[in-house]
Design a protein around this motif. Structure first.
Motif, PDB file in Angstrom:
ATOM      1  N   SER A   2       0.473  -1.289   0.424  1.00  0.00           N
ATOM      2  CA  SER A   2       0.214   0.476  -0.141  1.00  0.00           C
ATOM      3  C   SER A   2       0.826   1.589  -0.132  1.00  0.00           C
ATOM      4  CB  SER A   2      -0.550   0.058   1.464  1.00  0.00           C
ATOM      5  OG  SER A   2      -1.539  -0.961   1.161  1.00  0.00           O
ATOM      6  N   LYS A   6       0.428   3.731  -3.050  1.00  0.00           N
ATOM      7  CA  LYS A   6       0.791   5.645  -2.516  1.00  0.00           C
ATOM      8  C   LYS A   6       2.036   6.726  -3.280  1.00  0.00           C
ATOM      9  CE  LYS A   6      -0.788   5.502   2.192  1.00  0.00           C
ATOM     10  NZ  LYS A   6      -1.305   5.215   3.417  1.00  0.00           N
ATOM     11  N   GLY A  24      -2.460  -3.041  -2.945  1.00  0.00           N
ATOM     12  CA  GLY A  24      -2.247  -2.932  -2.239  1.00  0.00           C
ATOM     13  C   GLY A  24      -2.593  -4.114  -1.973  1.00  0.00           C
ATOM     14  N   ASP A  48      -7.795  -2.044  -0.677  1.00  0.00           N
ATOM     15  CA  ASP A  48      -7.745  -1.754   0.692  1.00  0.00           C
ATOM     16  C   ASP A  48      -8.375  -2.908   1.757  1.00  0.00           C
ATOM     17  OD1 ASP A  48      -7.235   1.142   0.621  1.00  0.00           O
ATOM     18  OD2 ASP A  48      -9.348   1.377  -0.079  1.00  0.00           O
ATOM     19  N   GLN A  51      -5.486  -5.548   1.921  1.00  0.00           N
ATOM     20  CA  GLN A  51      -4.082  -4.719   2.889  1.00  0.00           C
ATOM     21  C   GLN A  51      -4.445  -5.584   4.281  1.00  0.00           C
ATOM     22  OE1 GLN A  51      -1.493  -3.207   2.003  1.00  0.00           O
ATOM     23  NE2 GLN A  51      -0.932  -3.059   3.938  1.00  0.00           N
TER      24      GLN A  51
END
Length: 63
Positions: A2, A6, A24, A48, A51
């Motif tokens: 993740s 970013k 992620g 998400d 993750q």
């Protein structure tokens, strides 16, 4: 992973490397603050969630 996703927002050329896909879903496993392994999860409806599940695996190892 993740964190890498970013960073790609700031370095969009990195994602253009042929044959790569950044999502992620990976979490590092550490011992005495040193990385020793990783847990990767794929297949949830979003990176998400992947993750979150990977981190849950890391957290379970710490118990």
């Amino acid at each position: 992973t993740s964190e890498l996703v970013k960073r790609l927002e700031q370095a969009p050329n990195l994602k253009d490397i042929p044959g790569t896909l950044f999502l992620g879903g990976g979490a590092p496993v550490t011992a005495k603050n040193a990385p020793i392994a990783g847990i990767g999860v794929a297949g949830a409806p979003s990176g998400d969630l992947d993750q979150k599940f990977a981190q849950a695996g890391v957290d379970a190892l710490a118990k």
